[in-house]
Write an enzyme that holds these catalytic residues in place. Structure first.
Site, PDB file in Angstrom:
ATOM      1  N   TYR A   1      10.266   0.327  -1.217  1.00  0.00           N
ATOM      2  CA  TYR A   1      10.572  -1.082  -0.960  1.00  0.00           C
ATOM      3  C   TYR A   1      10.461  -1.948  -2.221  1.00  0.00           C
ATOM      4  O   TYR A   1      10.526  -3.174  -2.128  1.00  0.00           O
ATOM      5  CB  TYR A   1       9.624  -1.629   0.118  1.00  0.00           C
ATOM      6  CG  TYR A   1       9.738  -0.917   1.449  1.00  0.00           C
ATOM      7  CD1 TYR A   1      10.648  -1.330   2.415  1.00  0.00           C
ATOM      8  CD2 TYR A   1       8.935   0.185   1.746  1.00  0.00           C
ATOM      9  CE1 TYR A   1      10.757  -0.676   3.641  1.00  0.00           C
ATOM     10  CE2 TYR A   1       9.034   0.850   2.971  1.00  0.00           C
ATOM     11  CZ  TYR A   1       9.951   0.414   3.904  1.00  0.00           C
ATOM     12  OH  TYR A   1      10.055   1.069   5.116  1.00  0.00           O
ATOM     13  N   ASP A   2      10.297  -1.337  -3.389  1.00  0.00           N
ATOM     14  CA  ASP A   2      10.128  -2.115  -4.632  1.00  0.00           C
ATOM     15  C   ASP A   2      11.224  -3.170  -4.836  1.00  0.00           C
ATOM     16  O   ASP A   2      10.915  -4.279  -5.280  1.00  0.00           O
ATOM     17  CB  ASP A   2      10.080  -1.179  -5.857  1.00  0.00           C
ATOM     18  CG  ASP A   2       8.718  -0.530  -6.023  1.00  0.00           C
ATOM     19  OD1 ASP A   2       7.751  -0.985  -5.388  1.00  0.00           O
ATOM     20  OD2 ASP A   2       8.623   0.444  -6.790  1.00  0.00           O
TER      21      ASP A   2
ATOM     22  N   ASP B   1      -2.252   7.322   0.952  1.00  0.00           N
ATOM     23  CA  ASP B   1      -1.337   6.884   1.997  1.00  0.00           C
ATOM     24  C   ASP B   1      -1.170   5.395   1.803  1.00  0.00           C
ATOM     25  O   ASP B   1      -2.128   4.676   1.510  1.00  0.00           O
ATOM     26  CB  ASP B   1      -1.843   7.210   3.396  1.00  0.00           C
ATOM     27  CG  ASP B   1      -0.679   7.162   4.393  1.00  0.00           C
ATOM     28  OD1 ASP B   1       0.350   7.809   4.148  1.00  0.00           O
ATOM     29  OD2 ASP B   1      -0.789   6.447   5.405  1.00  0.00           O
ATOM     30  N   SER B   2       0.065   4.976   1.901  1.00  0.00           N
ATOM     31  CA  SER B   2       0.355   3.604   1.514  1.00  0.00           C
ATOM     32  C   SER B   2       1.553   3.115   2.286  1.00  0.00           C
ATOM     33  O   SER B   2       2.281   3.901   2.909  1.00  0.00           O
ATOM     34  CB  SER B   2       0.658   3.559   0.013  1.00  0.00           C
ATOM     35  OG  SER B   2       1.692   4.485  -0.288  1.00  0.00           O
TER      36      SER B   2
HETATM   37  P1  IMP Z   1       3.442   7.710   1.958  1.00  0.00           P
HETATM   38  O1  IMP Z   1       2.282   6.966   1.367  1.00  0.00           O
HETATM   39  O2  IMP Z   1       3.941   8.796   1.079  1.00  0.00           O
HETATM   40  O3  IMP Z   1       3.200   8.109   3.356  1.00  0.00           O
HETATM   41  O4  IMP Z   1       4.695   6.742   2.025  1.00  0.00           O
HETATM   42  C1  IMP Z   1       4.593   5.418   2.132  1.00  0.00           C
HETATM   43  C2  IMP Z   1       5.939   4.748   2.084  1.00  0.00           C
HETATM   44  O5  IMP Z   1       5.617   3.386   1.827  1.00  0.00           O
HETATM   45  C3  IMP Z   1       6.873   5.186   0.958  1.00  0.00           C
HETATM   46  O6  IMP Z   1       7.820   6.116   1.373  1.00  0.00           O
HETATM   47  C4  IMP Z   1       7.562   3.885   0.613  1.00  0.00           C
HETATM   48  O7  IMP Z   1       8.606   3.664   1.523  1.00  0.00           O
HETATM   49  C5  IMP Z   1       6.477   2.853   0.880  1.00  0.00           C
HETATM   50  N1  IMP Z   1       5.707   2.580  -0.362  1.00  0.00           N
HETATM   51  C6  IMP Z   1       4.435   2.965  -0.651  1.00  0.00           C
HETATM   52  N2  IMP Z   1       4.080   2.549  -1.884  1.00  0.00           N
HETATM   53  C7  IMP Z   1       5.161   1.917  -2.379  1.00  0.00           C
HETATM   54  C8  IMP Z   1       5.422   1.296  -3.633  1.00  0.00           C
HETATM   55  O8  IMP Z   1       4.606   1.264  -4.564  1.00  0.00           O
HETATM   56  N3  IMP Z   1       6.639   0.758  -3.759  1.00  0.00           N
HETATM   57  C9  IMP Z   1       7.578   0.776  -2.782  1.00  0.00           C
HETATM   58  N4  IMP Z   1       7.404   1.361  -1.614  1.00  0.00           N
HETATM   59  C10 IMP Z   1       6.192   1.934  -1.402  1.00  0.00           C
END
Ligand code: IMP
Length: 202
Positions: free
Chosen positions: A154-155, A69-70
């Site tokens: 958001y890259d 999760d990120s």
């Molecule tokens: P999840 O981790 O799938 O819940 O989604 C996290 C959201 O954070 C993603 O849909 C992106 O919008 C954003 N995100 C997470 N990691 C990255 C990354 O490496 N680059 C750009 N956006 C990110």
């Protein structure tokens, strides 16, 4: 050992596959388990969501599962979008809509106050429910305009600290070497060789 990645996001599968390619792991993903129910990400922290996803997917598939999760944390937006990064502009928001909302929320905020970071928690769970988590973070700032076509999310608006170009202007390998997910996965891969991580190996 087989490990199921708790995601259907092909970009994430590729990114995780690249970083873990040296480890002796056979990676599957949720596309190999089409009946696996969607996990509701209702935790208040990245760790709570990652652990929930890993536990539920391991329990359903009967294999060890790796979940991440990120998200993006922007200082001037009081930590938003944070755990809501994927749905900042609405439940089914596109990446483009989400990044436009961040740019609009920051408006003309000067570069010195556009500090942000990507955070990632990787959780590894056994089918029996044991779970261990690993953390990664990359500091940076939000660019005034989107730049570049690589990556996802958001890259195009994130410039890592010490650089001038966005993640979307980097090659996949350049991003992996710096990224929050790359760092959390490196911590997982290092820990994987330790006996404690071979939880309830089947
Ligand atoms: P999840 O981790 O799938 O819940 O989604 C996290 C959201 O954070 C993603 O849909 C992106 O919008 C954003 N995100 C997470 N990691 C990255 C990354 O490496 N680059 C750009 N956006 C990110």
């Amino acid at each position: 050992m087989k490990i199921v990645l708790a995601t259907r996001n092909q970009k994430k599968v590729e990114e995780i596959g690249r970083v873990l390619q040296d480890a002796s792991i056979e990676l599957l993903s949720l596309t190999d388990f089409p009946d696996c129910p969607e996990v509701v990400e209702d935790g208040e922290t990245f760790q709570a969501n990652a652990e929930k996803k890993a536990r539920e997917v391991a329990a359903f598939t009967g294999c060890h599962a790796l979940a991440d999760d990120s998200g993006l944390v922007v200082d001037s937006l009081q930590g938003a979008p944070g755990v809501y990064s994927a749905r900042y502009a609405g439940a089914d928001a596109t990446d483009q809509a989400n990044l436009e909302k961040v740019l609009a929320a920051l408006g003309k905020t000067p570069a010195s106050q556009r500090g942000a970071r990507f955070q990632c928690v990787i959780s590894f769970a056994s089918p029996g429910g044991e779970v261990e988590s690993f953390f990664g973070c990359v500091e940076g700032r939000i660019n005034q305009t989107p730049q570049g076509n690589n990556g996802f999310g958001y890259d195009p608006v994130f410039v890592p600290q010490g650089g001038e170009v966005t993640f979307a202007e980097m090659t996949a390998q350049q991003k992996d070497a710096l990224s929050h997910r790359g760092r959390a996965l490196a911590a997982f891969a290092a820990g994987y060789s330790k006996p404690a991580l071979h939880i309830s190996s089947s």
